[in-house]
Design a protein around this motif. Sequence first.
Motif, PDB file in Angstrom:
ATOM      1  N   LEU A 139       0.818  -1.209   0.000  1.00 54.33           N
ATOM      2  CA  LEU A 139       0.000   0.000   0.000  1.00 54.33           C
ATOM      3  C   LEU A 139       0.855   1.263   0.000  1.00 54.33           C
ATOM      4  N   ARG A 140       1.957   1.243   0.749  1.00 58.19           N
ATOM      5  CA  ARG A 140       2.834   2.408   0.785  1.00 58.19           C
ATOM      6  C   ARG A 140       3.431   2.689  -0.598  1.00 58.19           C
ATOM      7  N   LEU A 141       3.875   1.644  -1.287  1.00 55.51           N
ATOM      8  CA  LEU A 141       4.453   1.840  -2.617  1.00 55.51           C
ATOM      9  C   LEU A 141       3.409   2.329  -3.617  1.00 55.51           C
ATOM     10  N   LEU A 142       2.199   1.774  -3.566  1.00 55.38           N
ATOM     11  CA  LEU A 142       1.155   2.232  -4.490  1.00 55.38           C
ATOM     12  C   LEU A 142       0.764   3.679  -4.201  1.00 55.38           C
ATOM     13  N   GLU A 143       0.738   4.038  -2.928  1.00 55.52           N
ATOM     14  CA  GLU A 143       0.478   5.439  -2.573  1.00 55.52           C
ATOM     15  C   GLU A 143       1.605   6.340  -3.090  1.00 55.52           C
ATOM     16  N   ASP A 144       2.849   5.902  -2.923  1.00 53.87           N
ATOM     17  CA  ASP A 144       3.982   6.669  -3.449  1.00 53.87           C
ATOM     18  C   ASP A 144       3.866   6.867  -4.956  1.00 53.87           C
ATOM     19  N   ALA A 145       3.435   5.822  -5.668  1.00 59.12           N
ATOM     20  CA  ALA A 145       3.290   5.918  -7.127  1.00 59.12           C
ATOM     21  C   ALA A 145       2.217   6.937  -7.503  1.00 59.12           C
ATOM     22  N   MET A 146       1.123   6.943  -6.775  1.00 60.78           N
ATOM     23  CA  MET A 146       0.048   7.908  -7.065  1.00 60.78           C
ATOM     24  C   MET A 146       0.492   9.332  -6.747  1.00 60.78           C
ATOM     25  N   ILE A 147       1.184   9.508  -5.626  1.00 60.21           N
ATOM     26  CA  ILE A 147       1.682  10.836  -5.261  1.00 60.21           C
ATOM     27  C   ILE A 147       2.666  11.335  -6.312  1.00 60.21           C
ATOM     28  N   THR A 148       3.556  10.440  -6.749  1.00 60.64           N
ATOM     29  CA  THR A 148       4.541  10.818  -7.768  1.00 60.64           C
ATOM     30  C   THR A 148       3.846  11.272  -9.039  1.00 60.64           C
ATOM     31  N   LEU A 149       2.827  10.554  -9.455  1.00 66.08           N
ATOM     32  CA  LEU A 149       2.140  10.907 -10.696  1.00 66.08           C
ATOM     33  C   LEU A 149       1.401  12.231 -10.558  1.00 66.08           C
ATOM     34  N   HIS A 150       0.785  12.479  -9.423  1.00 63.09           N
ATOM     35  CA  HIS A 150      -0.024  13.687  -9.252  1.00 63.09           C
ATOM     36  C   HIS A 150       0.775  14.911  -8.829  1.00 63.09           C
ATOM     37  N   ASP A 151       1.782  14.718  -8.001  1.00 73.01           N
ATOM     38  CA  ASP A 151       2.513  15.865  -7.462  1.00 73.01           C
ATOM     39  C   ASP A 151       3.683  16.319  -8.313  1.00 73.01           C
ATOM     40  N   ARG A 152       4.213  15.430  -9.109  1.00 71.85           N
ATOM     41  CA  ARG A 152       5.354  15.787  -9.946  1.00 71.85           C
ATOM     42  C   ARG A 152       4.991  15.547 -11.394  1.00 71.85           C
ATOM     43  N   SER A 153       5.234  16.534 -12.216  1.00 72.32           N
ATOM     44  CA  SER A 153       4.898  16.386 -13.625  1.00 72.32           C
ATOM     45  C   SER A 153       5.970  15.597 -14.373  1.00 72.32           C
ATOM     46  N   GLU A 154       7.071  15.241 -13.701  1.00 72.63           N
ATOM     47  CA  GLU A 154       8.183  14.550 -14.368  1.00 72.63           C
ATOM     48  C   GLU A 154       7.727  13.263 -15.059  1.00 72.63           C
ATOM     49  N   VAL A 155       6.941  12.434 -14.382  1.00 74.46           N
ATOM     50  CA  VAL A 155       6.476  11.180 -14.962  1.00 74.46           C
ATOM     51  C   VAL A 155       5.491  11.456 -16.090  1.00 74.46           C
ATOM     52  N   ALA A 156       4.531  12.331 -15.838  1.00 73.84           N
ATOM     53  CA  ALA A 156       3.544  12.661 -16.870  1.00 73.84           C
ATOM     54  C   ALA A 156       4.222  13.271 -18.094  1.00 73.84           C
ATOM     55  N   ASP A 157       5.189  14.151 -17.884  1.00 73.55           N
ATOM     56  CA  ASP A 157       5.917  14.751 -19.007  1.00 73.55           C
ATOM     57  C   ASP A 157       6.691  13.690 -19.791  1.00 73.55           C
TER      58      ASP A 157
END
Length: 153
Positions: free
Chosen positions: A118-136
């Motif tokens: 759960l912690r890793l999946l939460e980290d993945a969601m936070i990374t996608l939403h809070d940082r545009s690096e992955v989306a970019d």
Amino acid sequence: GGGGGDGVSTPPGINSGGDRDSPPRLWLFDFEYCHYGDPVWDLANFISMNNVSRADRDVFLAMYGPRDDPYTLDKLTVMMWLFTISEGMWGLIHHAISDLSFDAEWTDDVASFREYGLRLLEDAMITLHDRSEVADALGRLKSAVQESRRADL
């Protein structure tokens, strides 16, 4: 190393045919890591599992390979994010099917497979939403694939 394409090393004798006059050998494989795939995934795995800092990652990439190739760096960014999701799902699956106790030397602050996943999946969601690096990076990779397809027509 033995045979293999695209500069990816494989164990000797596996793809190269080996020496047919040699006595038989016993080969042991760690099937957890036995796969054929993109070497960038292996980098993502290594960097993610070892909590490598951005600065250390850059030093590692400078020694390892294509640090100046934007396509490879975008793949690495996306694959590190995907690795986090994959590892999170691994934790949840082990929680559901395994009787093993959670005793991971790589994390001191998690008490169970469920909590780890759960912690890793939460980290993945936070990374996608809070940082545009992955989306970019995803956007640039999508564009590169589309351009490649148009060039093939």
